[in-house]
Each structure stands twice: as structure tokens, then as C-alpha cells.
Design a protein around this motif. Structure first.
Motif, mmCIF file in Angstrom:
data_model
loop_
_atom_site.group_PDB
_atom_site.id
_atom_site.type_symbol
_atom_site.label_atom_id
_atom_site.label_comp_id
_atom_site.label_asym_id
_atom_site.label_seq_id
_atom_site.Cartn_x
_atom_site.Cartn_y
_atom_site.Cartn_z
ATOM 1 N N ARG A 364 -2.105 -41.511 -15.877
ATOM 2 C CA ARG A 364 -1.201 -40.376 -15.665
ATOM 3 C C ARG A 364 -1.441 -39.743 -14.293
ATOM 4 O O ARG A 364 -0.486 -39.348 -13.601
ATOM 5 N N GLN A 365 -2.722 -39.657 -13.891
ATOM 6 C CA GLN A 365 -3.043 -39.067 -12.595
ATOM 7 C C GLN A 365 -2.458 -39.899 -11.451
ATOM 8 O O GLN A 365 -1.910 -39.354 -10.492
ATOM 9 N N ILE A 366 -2.564 -41.235 -11.548
ATOM 10 C CA ILE A 366 -2.001 -42.099 -10.506
ATOM 11 C C ILE A 366 -0.496 -41.913 -10.397
ATOM 12 O O ILE A 366 0.053 -41.691 -9.312
ATOM 13 N N LEU A 367 0.200 -42.008 -11.540
ATOM 14 C CA LEU A 367 1.659 -41.910 -11.527
ATOM 15 C C LEU A 367 2.122 -40.528 -11.064
ATOM 16 O O LEU A 367 3.117 -40.402 -10.341
ATOM 17 N N PRO A 438 -5.577 -42.818 -1.327
ATOM 18 C CA PRO A 438 -6.865 -43.519 -1.473
ATOM 19 C C PRO A 438 -7.483 -43.342 -2.853
ATOM 20 O O PRO A 438 -8.063 -44.283 -3.412
ATOM 21 N N LEU A 439 -7.373 -42.141 -3.424
ATOM 22 C CA LEU A 439 -7.889 -41.904 -4.768
ATOM 23 C C LEU A 439 -7.146 -42.754 -5.789
ATOM 24 O O LEU A 439 -7.763 -43.358 -6.679
ATOM 25 N N CYS A 440 -5.816 -42.822 -5.658
ATOM 26 C CA CYS A 440 -5.030 -43.629 -6.599
ATOM 27 C C CYS A 440 -5.442 -45.098 -6.543
ATOM 28 O O CYS A 440 -5.565 -45.767 -7.576
ATOM 29 N N ARG A 441 -5.634 -45.611 -5.335
ATOM 30 C CA ARG A 441 -6.029 -47.008 -5.214
ATOM 31 C C ARG A 441 -7.411 -47.249 -5.831
ATOM 32 O O ARG A 441 -7.639 -48.250 -6.513
ATOM 33 N N ARG A 442 -8.363 -46.354 -5.594
ATOM 34 C CA ARG A 442 -9.705 -46.527 -6.157
ATOM 35 C C ARG A 442 -9.669 -46.478 -7.677
ATOM 36 O O ARG A 442 -10.362 -47.241 -8.351
ATOM 37 N N ILE A 443 -8.848 -45.589 -8.239
ATOM 38 C CA ILE A 443 -8.725 -45.522 -9.700
ATOM 39 C C ILE A 443 -8.111 -46.811 -10.235
ATOM 40 O O ILE A 443 -8.551 -47.361 -11.253
ATOM 41 N N ALA A 444 -7.063 -47.312 -9.530
ATOM 42 C CA ALA A 444 -6.422 -48.559 -9.958
ATOM 43 C C ALA A 444 -7.430 -49.704 -9.968
ATOM 44 O O ALA A 444 -7.470 -50.516 -10.897
ATOM 45 N N GLU A 445 -8.265 -49.784 -8.938
ATOM 46 C CA GLU A 445 -9.284 -50.832 -8.882
ATOM 47 C C GLU A 445 -10.316 -50.654 -9.982
ATOM 48 O O GLU A 445 -10.799 -51.638 -10.559
#
Length: 479
Positions: A364-367, A438-445
Motif C-alpha cells: 500500500r505504501q509503494i502504490l 528510492p524507498l519504493c524500489r528498496r521495499i519492492a526488492e
């Protein structure tokens, strides 16, 4: 390294030193066998063609043969051997009777002597009635060619039989063959082969040592470089750890006063304790509240990035209905979209995307961050769409699309660099810390997926989040 070079050189020399004697022994054995075969063939030929004459000399009853007959036979044999000796290796011929007495020799003064029983080859041939040979060096020897010096000679002893069954032993031929020329040629060949072998092995060894020395130097350089890199990595890690501790400390210290600012500004804006005389104060309180909330979101993003990047957080997995999640995200950013005059909608997801098993809070945070960026980077009257699809087996994808001004292709890599607000579009619209994407990408990884951002051909941007349909905790890395 020096010790290795010395040991290697010694081994090389010993190997060549051992090979030469072995080669010499084998070749000498071959020379003897060849000469023995020649001598045996000559003896058999002599026995075949002069059997009657030889028989007279070999008779047990010496009175049966007249001296005149013997002299004639000896002259015949001398003539035959002299002719055979021309241009051949034949040096000397002796003939012994069955008792071991020398009855003929190309060296006439030897006739009448007894065979040398100490001669192992003679004794073996006389006793066992077999062909035997020996190789000797003669400083001087009387031959059918006259006196010769310094000759390598093969002396062969060939038994003679009076019947085809080879049971009636009547005498023994002793035939000398000259193998000097072959011995000399062989020694020269062995010497040449040894020198050639030493040269090849020496050059090969020198080349090998050169490669080893160069390799050792490169290994030493690589080791020194590795040590320097290790030290640099340790220093960078220490600096990164110090920066992380500083950021976390600052963020925590910022959140306490921010919470007070947000709380009191909410009270003033809502006039909870009573009306304010001048309504401008209410508007100012709203501005303070909005700024405080944006600042708090930035601080929270920084703290989240530090936690995710350092690996101290773990996913709390649950079963999620993606369609409902996208609608919840739209509700959260609806006020922001309304204020920016941007419409936002959710596309109908395919039936294959009925569920996903991952961390609902982080998804939810990423989206939400992607949707918020799509709204803020857009223009008045723009559009944002949230959707999803199934890119492959056991994978799901979520998309956030907009038709805003977008980011230049050459500037796209910079948007995923922490604190890296470098593009004009980010400077123009975003008032954050450059930590959202950058935070979204790190969470996705962390969730086992990936996040990409690309320009659309028709204008705007497309953000694609790909995740495994069912998240699995990664195996612990062994220490």
C-alpha cells in the motif's frame, strides 16, 4: 619462489640425465641384436654353402683329412671371407669343433687354441647350443681388412649342427662384426637429442618461471588492491553507519516537535477552544498543519528507508485482494488529486489477479507513493490510472500511469538515487526529500520484486511494480 625455481631446475636436469643413459642402453641393445642377427645369418649361409668343406675340418678323426685338403679348405675360406668383408661390417671369423678347439680363423696363428671358457658368451653358446653375443671395445684387432684400431665389435657365437633336427652339434662359429660407425652415429644422435631436449625443456622452464613470476607479481598486486579495497569498504561502511545513526537520531528528534506542531495547528484551525477573531489566523493554521504533515511524511520516509536498507524490518505477509487495495489507495490520495485538479481512476483487474500474498502495508505504501508522485508531477486537468496484470507464472504486476509532463529519459536513473532531486520536474513540483521513489524500489526488492519507471510514447510516465504472487522469506545468509 627462488627455492621452487632451484628444485625445478634440479628435477629437469636429473630427468634429462636419466633419459640419456636409458636411451643409450636401449640403442646399444638394438645394435647388438641387429649385429647378432647379421652374424647368425652369415653363419647359417656359410654352413649351408660350404658344409662339405667345413665338414672335413670338423671331422672327429683328423687323420681322415689330409693336410693338403685342410690347407685348400682354409684358403677357400680365407678367399670367401675376404670377399665378404669388402664393404661390409664383417671383421673376423673363427670356427671351433665340437670339443671347443679352434680349427679355423681368418687370423691363422690362432688355429689350435682352445675356446675361452671365461668368455660368458662363448661358454653359454657352447654349453646351451644357442646363439650368444657380446659387445666389446677393441683398441686393436686383426681383421680380414688388416689391423684396425679403436673398434666397437659385436662377437657372436653360432652353433653348427650336422642334421636338420639340430641335434648333432658339430662345431661353433665365432663371427665379429664392426659396429663402430653405428655406435658413433648413435652417440652423436644421443648427444644432439640431449642438447635439443635440454634446450626445449630449458626454454620451456624459463617461460614457465617467467609466467609464474609475472603471475605472482599480479597476484601480489591483486592482494594489495584487495586489502586497499577492504580497508576502503570498511571505511565506507563505517561512514554509512554513522550517517544512518545521524539520520535516525535527527528524524526521531524532529518527529517530537512536529507532532506538537501538527496537533496544535489542528486545534487552532478547527477553533476547538473557541472562535478566533480574525479568520486569517485560521488560514495560517491550515498552512502550518499542511506543512507539518508534509514534513512528517518526509521524516517517516527517511526512517523507513533506513530501516529497509539496513535489513532490520521483515515483511508481515497476508492474503490481499488487489482490486480493493487499489481503491483504498485512490481514497487516500483523493484530496491531493482534487487540489491539483487531476482525475484518478482504477482500472478493472483481470480475473487472474484475484489475490496476492505479500505485506499489505508495504504494498500500500509503494502504490500510495507512486500515485502521489503521478499526481504531483502532473498538470491541471491531467489523469492518473491505477491498474495491474499478470506478466508470467507466479508473478503479478501493478501499474501507475499518468499523462503529465514526465521526466526526461536521461534523467530517469537519478530519480531512484536517495536524496537525489536533480531534475527540473522534481524541483518544480516536489517539496519532499527525494526519498520517495528510492524507498519504493528498496521495499519492492525486499518483497522479492522490482520497480521500474519509464516514459510513455504518448506522453507521461509509467511506473511498473512486479512482485511474486506469493512472497517467500529469503533464506538466511550464512555468516
Amino acid at each position: 619462489m627462488r627455492r621452487f625455481a632451484v628444485i625445478g631446475a634440479v628435477i629437469m636436469l636429473l630427468s634429462v640425465g636419466l633419459i640419456a643413459p636409458i636411451r643409450f642402453h636401449l640403442e646399444q641393445r638394438d645394435i647388438r641384436a641387429t649385429a647378432e642377427a647379421y652374424n647368425e645369418s652369415l653363419a647359417n649361409t656359410l654352413a649351408l654353402f660350404i658344409r662339405e668343406r667345413v665338414g672335413i675340418l670338423l671331422q672327429d678323426d683328423q687323420q681322415a683329412a689330409s693336410r693338403q685338403q685342410s690347407d685348400g679348405i682354409e684358403r677357400t675360406l680365407d678367399t670367401a671371407f675376404a670377399q665378404l668383408g669388402r664393404g661390409s661390417a664383417l671383421l673376423k671369423v673363427k670356427l671351433f669343433d665340437a670339443k671347443g678347439t679352434l680349427i679355423y680363423s681368418t687370423e691363422a696363428e690362432e688355429i689350435g687354441e682352445e675356446g675361452d671358457e671365461e668368455d660368458s658368451a662363448f661358454a653359454r653358446a657352447f654349453r646351451d647350443k644357442v646363439v650368444a653375443s657380446d659387445v666389446t671395445f677393441r683398441p686393436q684387432i686383426d681383421t680380414v681388412h688388416g689391423k684396425l684400431t679403436n673398434r666397437n665389435v659385436v662377437a657372436s657365437y653360432i652353433p653348427i649342427f650336422g642334421d636338420a633336427a639340430r641335434t648333432n652339434f658339430i662345431g661353433l662359429f665365432e663371427i665379429y662384426s664392426d659396429v663402430t660407425d653405428r655406435e658413433v652415429a648413435f652417440r652423436q644422435s644421443v648427444l644432439l637429442e640431449t642438447l635439443l631436449t635440454l634446450s626445449i625443456v630449458g626454454f620451456g622452464y624459463a617461460g614457465l618461471m617467467l609466467v609464474i613470476l609475472l603471475g605472482a607479481r599480479d597476484i601480489d598486486r591483486a592482494h594489495q588492491t584487495s586489502l586497499a579495497m577492504t580497508a576502503s569498504m570498511a571505511a565506507l561502511r563505517a561512514a554509512a553507519d554513522a550517517k544512518t545513526r545521524l539520520l535516525m537520531s535527527m528524524s526521531h528528534h524532529l518527529k517530537t516537535p512536529l507532532n506538537a506542531i501538527i496537533g496544535f495547528s489542528e486545534m487552532i484551525e478547527s477553533e476547538r477552544l473557541g472562535p478566533i477573531g480574525d479568520k486569517r489566523y485560521v488560514r495560517y493554521a491550515g498552512d502550518i498543519l499542511d506543512s507539518g504533515r508534509r514534513l512528517l511524511r518526509g521524516v517517516d520516509n527517511i526512517l523507513d528507508y533506513i530501516r529497509v536498507d539496513s535489513g532490520v524490518v521483515r515483511a508481515a505477509v497476508d492474503l490481499i485482494a488487489p482490486q480493493q487495495l487499489l481503491l483504498a489507495v485512490i481514497r487516500e490520495v483523493a484530496d491531493t488529486a482534487l487540489a491539483a485538479d487531476v482525475s484518478i481512476a482504477c482500472q478493472e483487474l483481470p480475473a487472474e489477479l484475484a489475490y496476492v500474498k505479500t505485506d499489505p502495508r508495504y504494498l500500500r505504501q509503494i502504490l500510495r507513493n507512486l500515485a502521489d508522485n503521478a499526481i504531483r508531477y502532473n498538470k491541471a486537468g491531467g489523469h492518473v490510472w491505477l491498474g495491474g496484470y499478470v506478466p508470467g507464472p507466479d508473478m503479478v504486476a501493478f501499474t501507475v500511469t499518468d499523462d503529465g509532463v514526465g521526466v526526461a529519459a536521461e534523467e530517469l536513473p537519478g530519480v531512484f538515487v536517495p536524496f537525489g532531486q536533480k531534475t527540473d520536474i522534481l524541483t518544480q513540483f516536489q517539496d519532499g526529500f527525494g526519498i520517495g521513489l528510492p524507498l519504493c524500489r528498496r521495499i519492492a526488492e525486499m518483497l522479492g520484486g522490482s520497480l521500474t519507471l519509464e516514459r510513455r510514447a504518448e506522453g507521461g510516465m509509467l511506473a511498473t511494480l512486479i512482485l511474486p504472487r506469493e512472497y517467500e522469506e529469503p533464506a538466511a545468509t550464512p555468516v
